[in-house]
Design a protein around this motif. Structure first.
Motif, PDB file in Angstrom:
ATOM      1  N   ASP A 169       0.826  -1.212   0.000  1.00  0.00           N
ATOM      2  CA  ASP A 169       0.000   0.000   0.000  1.00  0.00           C
ATOM      3  C   ASP A 169       0.859   1.260   0.000  1.00  0.00           C
ATOM      4  N   SER A 170       2.043   1.194   0.588  1.00  0.00           N
ATOM      5  CA  SER A 170       2.894   2.386   0.683  1.00  0.00           C
ATOM      6  C   SER A 170       3.512   2.692  -0.673  1.00  0.00           C
ATOM      7  N   LEU A 171       3.793   3.979  -0.924  1.00  0.00           N
ATOM      8  CA  LEU A 171       4.383   4.383  -2.205  1.00  0.00           C
ATOM      9  C   LEU A 171       5.763   3.754  -2.397  1.00  0.00           C
ATOM     10  N   ASN A 172       6.543   3.707  -1.321  1.00  0.00           N
ATOM     11  CA  ASN A 172       7.868   3.091  -1.406  1.00  0.00           C
ATOM     12  C   ASN A 172       7.744   1.618  -1.787  1.00  0.00           C
ATOM     13  N   GLY A 173       6.803   0.927  -1.136  1.00  0.00           N
ATOM     14  CA  GLY A 173       6.594  -0.491  -1.436  1.00  0.00           C
ATOM     15  C   GLY A 173       6.107  -0.702  -2.854  1.00  0.00           C
ATOM     16  N   ILE A 174       5.184   0.145  -3.304  1.00  0.00           N
ATOM     17  CA  ILE A 174       4.651   0.020  -4.669  1.00  0.00           C
ATOM     18  C   ILE A 174       5.769   0.202  -5.691  1.00  0.00           C
ATOM     19  N   GLU A 175       6.640   1.186  -5.441  1.00  0.00           N
ATOM     20  CA  GLU A 175       7.747   1.430  -6.382  1.00  0.00           C
ATOM     21  C   GLU A 175       8.685   0.228  -6.439  1.00  0.00           C
ATOM     22  N   ARG A 176       9.024  -0.309  -5.266  1.00  0.00           N
ATOM     23  CA  ARG A 176       9.895  -1.495  -5.232  1.00  0.00           C
ATOM     24  C   ARG A 176       9.229  -2.672  -5.926  1.00  0.00           C
ATOM     25  N   TYR A 177       7.941  -2.842  -5.699  1.00  0.00           N
ATOM     26  CA  TYR A 177       7.160  -3.961  -6.261  1.00  0.00           C
ATOM     27  C   TYR A 177       7.149  -3.886  -7.787  1.00  0.00           C
ATOM     28  N   LEU A 178       6.799  -2.714  -8.329  1.00  0.00           N
ATOM     29  CA  LEU A 178       6.720  -2.568  -9.779  1.00  0.00           C
ATOM     30  C   LEU A 178       8.091  -2.670 -10.434  1.00  0.00           C
ATOM     31  N   GLY A 179       9.124  -2.219  -9.748  1.00  0.00           N
ATOM     32  CA  GLY A 179      10.469  -2.217 -10.325  1.00  0.00           C
ATOM     33  C   GLY A 179      11.242  -3.495 -10.100  1.00  0.00           C
ATOM     34  N   SER A 180      10.591  -4.521  -9.558  1.00  0.00           N
ATOM     35  CA  SER A 180      11.292  -5.762  -9.185  1.00  0.00           C
ATOM     36  C   SER A 180      11.595  -6.672 -10.361  1.00  0.00           C
ATOM     37  N   GLY A 181      11.043  -6.385 -11.553  1.00  0.00           N
ATOM     38  CA  GLY A 181      11.192  -7.285 -12.694  1.00  0.00           C
ATOM     39  C   GLY A 181       9.990  -8.180 -12.886  1.00  0.00           C
ATOM     40  N   LEU A 182       9.027  -8.092 -11.958  1.00  0.00           N
ATOM     41  CA  LEU A 182       7.818  -8.915 -12.054  1.00  0.00           C
ATOM     42  C   LEU A 182       7.004  -8.562 -13.296  1.00  0.00           C
ATOM     43  N   ILE A 183       6.885  -7.267 -13.590  1.00  0.00           N
ATOM     44  CA  ILE A 183       6.060  -6.805 -14.709  1.00  0.00           C
ATOM     45  C   ILE A 183       6.967  -6.440 -15.879  1.00  0.00           C
ATOM     46  N   GLU A 184       6.788  -7.128 -17.011  1.00  0.00           N
ATOM     47  CA  GLU A 184       7.599  -6.846 -18.192  1.00  0.00           C
ATOM     48  C   GLU A 184       7.322  -5.424 -18.669  1.00  0.00           C
ATOM     49  N   GLY A 185       8.387  -4.710 -19.024  1.00  0.00           N
ATOM     50  CA  GLY A 185       8.248  -3.341 -19.491  1.00  0.00           C
ATOM     51  C   GLY A 185       8.491  -2.307 -18.406  1.00  0.00           C
ATOM     52  N   ILE A 186       8.585  -2.763 -17.131  1.00  0.00           N
ATOM     53  CA  ILE A 186       8.836  -1.827 -16.026  1.00  0.00           C
ATOM     54  C   ILE A 186      10.082  -2.260 -15.275  1.00  0.00           C
ATOM     55  N   GLY A 187      11.079  -1.387 -15.238  1.00  0.00           N
ATOM     56  CA  GLY A 187      12.243  -1.572 -14.376  1.00  0.00           C
ATOM     57  C   GLY A 187      12.215  -0.493 -13.308  1.00  0.00           C
ATOM     58  N   GLY A 188      13.324  -0.304 -12.604  1.00  0.00           N
ATOM     59  CA  GLY A 188      13.366   0.667 -11.515  1.00  0.00           C
ATOM     60  C   GLY A 188      13.064   2.087 -11.969  1.00  0.00           C
ATOM     61  N   LYS A 189      13.613   2.485 -13.134  1.00  0.00           N
ATOM     62  CA  LYS A 189      13.437   3.853 -13.623  1.00  0.00           C
ATOM     63  C   LYS A 189      11.971   4.149 -13.920  1.00  0.00           C
ATOM     64  N   TYR A 190      11.321   3.233 -14.659  1.00  0.00           N
ATOM     65  CA  TYR A 190       9.923   3.461 -15.020  1.00  0.00           C
ATOM     66  C   TYR A 190       9.004   3.322 -13.811  1.00  0.00           C
ATOM     67  N   ALA A 191       9.342   2.435 -12.883  1.00  0.00           N
ATOM     68  CA  ALA A 191       8.531   2.288 -11.666  1.00  0.00           C
ATOM     69  C   ALA A 191       8.478   3.616 -10.914  1.00  0.00           C
ATOM     70  N   LYS A 192       9.626   4.263 -10.804  1.00  0.00           N
ATOM     71  CA  LYS A 192       9.683   5.549 -10.088  1.00  0.00           C
ATOM     72  C   LYS A 192       8.798   6.591 -10.783  1.00  0.00           C
TER      73      LYS A 192
END
Length: 721
Positions: free
Chosen positions: A85-108
């Motif tokens: 739920d937290s923004l920090n957690g969401i950013e880490r989650y999306l940037g983890s490599g789980l979702i194709e097309g999103i890395g750390g830069k795009y997650a942020k």
């Protein structure tokens, strides 16, 4: 807030997953770095979960345990994870490599734009993702498709993990059954073993047990009998004695009286066939019948080449190549010009390549259209290099389209006059049947191979059966020529083939050495030392490109997995500059040697292709592998189960290949698999240097056994009818 003292009191810990240190896809075991609620510092957490993603929120029930190296760690008996739920957690989650097309830069960027609504935006208003810098339509669609796929399989993954299936197979299950996955498994879990690569009867049986399927349920017994017959096919048999099928099914299932009626039920439903005392899978029976029919048809016809004066042709080709052909070689050339189908067989150093080049030159001068093929990419490349003509893999020649079938067949035959197939010992029965069906009317066939090599990985021993049936003209070459006779690689291989332990006395000028080492740890350490420092220093070999370790098996300390780990640490160790990624229990880094383990027709890479990782992209994660000078292939994280490290290969995987230097462990640890054809095949892969490391007793055991010839096939009998 201070960390708790080490106690055995059960506690509940909540917080955020900061990093996944280790996750075993097969059993869910994981080591995590987590930040507990109310604390700033990270702690270690050990538990089990089907899937873990950095940024997820966790709730764990367990105890604190001491660790001398890392301080107190939380050992969880229960571990539950959910989207953050937290923004920090969401950013880490999306940037983890789980979702194709999103890395750390795009997650942020995405989280900064949409905040906590980001999941809803991806799912329901994905067009808005294009408002983020760098996200166009293509990336937006990739992100949404990947997100929906992950969401759909999450529930299925939890269900499967609870019933003993690894996370790494969840996507395949979802692709096969879609949203019906749970319903299919509850109705008949044994379908998994039939439908999905990597899931066998035993896994399906464990799930069935947990779902309450009775031990004597008909679907269980049917699946068990099929498993026995299919396992026989996977180990090389085209058929299996019915008595052995019943015996093995009884051992597997723990029931007796109900097996025979279910064998009859499988025959009645045409899932298996009975012929004499043997049971067949129908496709293998059909393959052997088609081979027998095709071979008989070819062998019954005379050659239809243009008129050739054999004496003049031999004199011309010897002058053209500058190579004098021995009497046995001249006889082989004459036979090839006379017959519609011919087999040329023999070990290393007997002149197969010289004979083949001579035949091809003579026929080329008569405008005969020649087509060259081999079972693997590496074998095809060697054939092309030795003849100067284009050579294709059999799959490529036959225009194999994966599930779409074959582009070349009886209705759409190949084009050519003479078809040459090299390394024929590797060709299994179904592939040979398909190839023969695609030959055009009037074609000639020249089959070249060493019948004493390991037989095909797939079912059958096609080359051996063709030769021993005497249904096809065959030239057996045995004379070792002068230049080859000076190589101890070649003389040792022939000694082993005769059932003799070769001369193991060291010689400084030799290209073949045996180094004694008794304990498996000693063998492993010496192999690493040879590959890393000793052989490169003495012979100038490139440790990664030139040296290949070949081992009889995949498991144990001297198997491919263990040796690859040790060799990777020595030859391509981690450092701060090299980016790496861990997937499917393998760590990949730039500079690694890797092997493709499945045919991938979209990428045009095939089982057995060897390449090198030349780059790893971090955002989004992609691995780039160069397979040869002109082939660069990209892999996304979910595709990395198609790659394995290749510093060490199984001997079976090395068939059709040649390496400047080969190192082979020979240990009693491999005694179950050790046999003559295995060692013979491994030694003959070496071009310049071969080093055996291990126990002389193990080598003697291997030389005395000839297990690979003990395959049940029907082809030889069909050819004799």
């Amino acid at each position: 807030m201070p960390l708790p003292r080490n106690t055995r009191k059960t506690e509940v810990l909540r917080g955020l997953v900061d990093r996944v240190v280790f996750h075993n896809e097969d059993n869910g075991y994981c080591i995590l770095k987590v930040v507990p609620e109310g604390r700033q510092e990270m702690v270690g957490l050990i538990g089990k979960a089907p899937r873990v993603v950095a940024g997820e929120e966790f709730e764990a029930r367990g105890v604190w345990e001491p660790n001398r190296d890392f301080g107190p760690q939380f050992k969880a008996d229960e571990l539950n994870l959910k989207r953050p739920d937290s923004l920090n957690g969401i950013e880490r989650y999306l940037g983890s490599g789980l979702i194709e097309g999103i890395g750390g830069k795009y997650a942020k960027r995405i989280v900064e734009k949409f905040g906590p609504k980001v999941f809803d935006i991806i799912e329901n208003e994905s067009k808005r993702l294009e408002e983020v810098e760098g996200v166009g339509k293509k990336r937006r669609l990739e992100i949404r498709e990947s997100w929906m796929k992950q969401k759909a399989i999450h529930g299925i993954m939890l269900f499967l993990h609870q019933h003993g299936i690894s996370s790494s197979r969840a996507l395949r299950i979802y692709k096969t059954y879609g949203d019906e996955a749970q319903a299919v498994l509850k109705e008949n879990p044994y379908r998994l073993a039939q439908d999905i690569r990597g899931i066998g009867f035993k896994t399906a049986d464990d799930i069935a047990y947990q779902l309450g399927v009775a031990e004597d349920a008909p679907e269980r017994i049917l699946a068990g009998i099929l498993h026995v017959i299919e396992t026989a096919a996977q180990t090389g048999h085209c058929c299996f004695p019915e008595a052995k099928v019943v015996e093995k099914a009884r051992e597997l299932l723990g029931v007796e009286a109900l097996i025979a009626p279910q064998v009859e039920a499988l025959i009645a439903s045409e899932q298996i066939e009975r012929h004499g005392e043997f049971l067949y899978l129908p496709y293998l029976r059909k393959a052997e019948q088609n081979i027998a029919a095709g071979v008989k048809s070819l062998a019954a016809l005379p050659s239809s080449y243009p008129s050739i004066d054999e004496d003049a042709a031999l004199a011309w080709v010897m002058k053209k190549t500058g190579k004098e052909l021995a009497e046995s070689q001249q006889r082989a050339v004459r036979e090839a010009l006379r017959h519609r189908m011919l087999i040329i067989t023999g070990g290393p150093g007997v002149g197969k390549t010289t004979i083949l080049r001579s035949i091809l030159l003579i026929l080329q001068s008569k405008q005969v259209k020649i087509v060259l093929a081999a079972p693997t990419g590496r074998a095809a490349k060697r054939l092309s290099e030795s003849t100067g003509l284009e050579a294709k893999t059999l799959h490529r020649l036959l225009e194999y389209q994966g599930e779409g079938g074959w582009g070349r067949h009886r209705g759409k035959p190949l084009v050519g006059d003479l078809f040459v197939v090299d390394e024929a010992s590797m060709i299994d029965a179904p592939l040979m049947a398909q190839f023969l069906s695609a030959l055009p009317e009037g074609a000639h066939l020249l089959v070249v191979g060493d019948a004493d090599q390991l037989p095909s990985v797939g079912p059958g021993m096609m080359l051996h059966d063709l030769i021993t049936s005497a249904a096809v003209p065959c030239v057996k070459l045995t004379e070792i020529f002068r230049q080859a006779a000076s190589s101890r690689i070649i003389t040792s291989a022939h000694a082993i083939n005769r059932g003799q332990v070769p001369d193991l006395k060291p010689s400084s000028r030799s290209d073949f050495f045996f180094l004694e080492a008794s304990e498996p740890e000693e063998v492993r350490d010496l192999i690493v030392q040879l590959a890393h420092t000793l052989l490169p220093a003495k012979y100038g070999f490139d440790p990664i490109a030139d040296i290949q370790v070949l081992t009889p098996m995949n498991r144990n300390l001297l198997g491919t997995a263990s040796l690859n780990h040790s060799l990777q640490l020595a030859l391509n160790p981690p450092n701060e500059v090299k980016f790496e990624i861990e997937r499917f229990n393998v760590t990949f880094r730039v500079g690694d040697k890797v092997i493709q383990t499945h045919n991938n027709y979209d990428k045009e890479v095939f089982n057995g292709d060897i390449g090198h990782i030349i780059a790893i992209d971090a955002d989004p994660v992609k691995i780039h592998v160069r397979f040869d000078a002109n082939r660069l292939v990209a892999y996304e994280p979910g595709e990395l189960d198609e790659l394995q490290l290749a510093f060490a290969l199984s001997i079976h995987k090395s068939q059709g290949s040649e390496f400047p230097c080969v190192i082979i462990p020979v240990s009693t640890q491999h005694y179950v698999l050790l046999e003559r054809s295995l060692i013979y095949t491994a030694i003959t892969r070496a071009k310049k240097l071969c080093v055996l490391v291990g126990d002389e007793r193990a080598l003697s055991l291997a030389v005395s056994k000839q297990e690979s010839r003990k395959r049940f096939t029907g082809l030889r009998g069909m050819l004799a009818m």
